[in-house]
Write a protein that holds these residues in place. Structure first.
Motif, PDB file in Angstrom:
ATOM      1  N   LEU A 133       1.823   4.663   1.453  1.00  0.00           N
ATOM      2  CA  LEU A 133       1.691   5.248   2.789  1.00  0.00           C
ATOM      3  C   LEU A 133       2.294   6.647   2.732  1.00  0.00           C
ATOM      4  O   LEU A 133       3.418   6.816   2.255  1.00  0.00           O
ATOM      5  N   PRO A 145       0.826  -1.207   0.000  1.00  0.00           N
ATOM      6  CA  PRO A 145       0.000   0.000   0.000  1.00  0.00           C
ATOM      7  C   PRO A 145       0.863   1.261   0.000  1.00  0.00           C
ATOM      8  O   PRO A 145       1.926   1.280   0.624  1.00  0.00           O
ATOM      9  N   PRO A 169      -3.815   6.826   2.600  1.00  0.00           N
ATOM     10  CA  PRO A 169      -3.045   5.603   2.343  1.00  0.00           C
ATOM     11  C   PRO A 169      -3.819   4.644   1.446  1.00  0.00           C
ATOM     12  O   PRO A 169      -5.041   4.759   1.308  1.00  0.00           O
ATOM     13  N   PHE A 193      -5.771  -1.621   2.476  1.00  0.00           N
ATOM     14  CA  PHE A 193      -5.209  -2.902   2.899  1.00  0.00           C
ATOM     15  C   PHE A 193      -5.897  -4.065   2.171  1.00  0.00           C
ATOM     16  O   PHE A 193      -5.245  -4.963   1.622  1.00  0.00           O
ATOM     17  N   TYR A 196       8.188   6.154   4.213  1.00  0.00           N
ATOM     18  CA  TYR A 196       6.834   6.533   4.641  1.00  0.00           C
ATOM     19  C   TYR A 196       6.816   6.517   6.166  1.00  0.00           C
ATOM     20  O   TYR A 196       7.768   6.039   6.803  1.00  0.00           O
ATOM     21  N   THR A 214       3.088  -2.638   7.868  1.00  0.00           N
ATOM     22  CA  THR A 214       2.967  -1.338   8.530  1.00  0.00           C
ATOM     23  C   THR A 214       1.508  -0.886   8.606  1.00  0.00           C
ATOM     24  O   THR A 214       1.071  -0.326   9.602  1.00  0.00           O
ATOM     25  N   ILE A 215       0.752  -1.186   7.555  1.00  0.00           N
ATOM     26  CA  ILE A 215      -0.631  -0.684   7.509  1.00  0.00           C
ATOM     27  C   ILE A 215      -1.566  -1.524   8.368  1.00  0.00           C
ATOM     28  O   ILE A 215      -2.641  -1.071   8.776  1.00  0.00           O
ATOM     29  N   HIS A 216      -1.163  -2.774   8.684  1.00  0.00           N
ATOM     30  CA  HIS A 216      -1.991  -3.662   9.507  1.00  0.00           C
ATOM     31  C   HIS A 216      -1.060  -4.533  10.349  1.00  0.00           C
ATOM     32  O   HIS A 216      -0.086  -5.068   9.823  1.00  0.00           O
TER      33      HIS A 216
END
Ligand code: SAH
Length: 349
Positions: A233, A231, A245, A248, A308, A275-277
């Motif tokens: 970011l 993703p 962002p 996911f 990011y 990082t996103i989840h």
């Protein structure tokens, strides 16, 4: 769901409209069915094996100014660093002890690292660890530079195409970068015999579903050995600081679609996904990924290689990263192996 099942059987030959429908289908049962099928295909080729790559972020100097990237030239807040050849070799030695058999040297496009220096470094790593693969990820170069890296012993090259659409490419990158040159690089790298990785960010600013379709078609044409997606970011010191962002769940769906379209491809569950989840890499595996790239860089530079915000694992020693990953993978039914992790050829099935 029934028509979807039929559709999935032929992911590799789907017409544009159907592929686009699959990319944009947000139903949860569809995502789960995609995941199940992708995992089945992944297991046919790679079983439960997870390949690990030791990632060494060896310079954050960069002459480019990509609008999305935290180490872009114009970001004067970025604290610049460059590892020495000795430091890089130490990372490799430690990595070898920990079971890594691939080292990925990634960095900004740093003019200090001339072709001669890069080649000398590659030769030193290959001499010290002849059983390991060396992957370079240092951006766009003339064909002659790539040829020199290959002659020095580099095995693989990661260069995400970022977007296959020219207009979208210009939205993400100022001149003199161009979509045409990026694609030229990838074709040169393939012709020179590298195992090549392409890829893109999911949800990059300005990205439309039609762009993703173009990305998939470009990948079908290129037939890379690896495909890196994660993703987008935002980074606070870039022009895209206020952009949303990437999604996911869309990233997970795309991982599954990629596995179905490219059954043998090496597909990392990326740091951006983790990082996103909090369980991003685990869910990425279950969606069809088969590679993870834990950080082998010295801990004191990890914060500085910040593409990011909120990047994970910046505080952990290499050994901690490795064992953490092993446990995480085991918990969801996979097994980290000590292996170069080359792409499976058809006859090896
Ligand atoms: N200079 C090298 C390495 C770039 S960093 C090259 O040009 O290939 C590796 C990848 O990180 C990039 O290709 C890009 O897709 C991704 N990346 C950069 N900034 C990002 C951001 N803000 N969010 C998510 N991914 C990002």
């Amino acid at each position: 769901m029934n028509t979807l099942i039929e559709t999935l059987e032929q992911t590799q030959t789907l017409p544009d409209a159907d592929l686009l429908a699959l990319i944009t289908d947000e139903r949860e049962d569809v995502r789960l069915e995609l995941s199940r099928r992708a995992d089945r295909v992944r297991r046919q080729w790679y079983g439960a094996d997870v390949y690990v790559r030791g990632l060494i972020e060896f310079t954050n100097y960069c002459k480019n100014d990509c609008f999305y990237c935290g180490i872009r030239r114009s970001n004067c807040k970025a604290e610049r660093y460059r590892l020495t050849a000795e430091q890089i070799l130490d990372c490799c030695d430690l990595g070898w002890e920990l079971g890594y058999r691939t080292f990925v040297l990634q960095g900004g496009e740093d003019p200090w690292w001339t072709d001669e220096k890069v080649c000398a470094l590659v030769r030193r790593i290959k001499t010290a660890h002849p059983d390991c693969a060396v992957t370079l990820s240092i951006g766009e170069k003339p064909r002659e530079s790539y040829a020199a890296y290959r002659a020095a012993g580099a095995d693989r090259y990661l260069l995400r195409h970022e977007t296959a659409n020219e207009v979208h490419y210009r939205y993400l990158h100022p001149e003199p970068l161009s979509c045409a040159n990026r694609k030229r690089c990838l074709r040169d790298l393939k012709e020179l015999g590298f195992q090549v990785g392409a890829g893109f960010m999911v949800g990059a600013p300005g990205q439309k579903p039609e762009h993703l379709l173009e990305d998939l078609r470009f990948l079908q044409e290129l037939q890379p050995d690896m495909i890196g997606i994660g993703p987008f970011l935002p980074h606070n010191d870039t022009p895209f600081r206020d952009e949303a962002p990437g999604s996911f769940l869309l990233t997970l769906r795309l991982l599954s679609i990629l596995r179905l379209m490219f059954p043998r491809v090496l597909l990392p569950a990326t740091t951006a996904l983790g990082t996103i989840h909090p369980l991003g890499r685990e869910l990425g595996m279950q969606a069809g990924a088969n590679v993870v790239m834990p950080n082998l860089s010295p801990v004191d530079v990890r914060e500085k290689y910040k593409l990011y915000e909120n990047k994970i694992c910046t505080g952990d020693e290499a050994a901690q990263c490795r064992s953490c990953l092993e446990r995480r993978m085991e918990r969801v039914g996979y097994r980290v192996v000590v292996d170069r992790g080359d792409v499976k050829k058809i006859q090896e099935k």
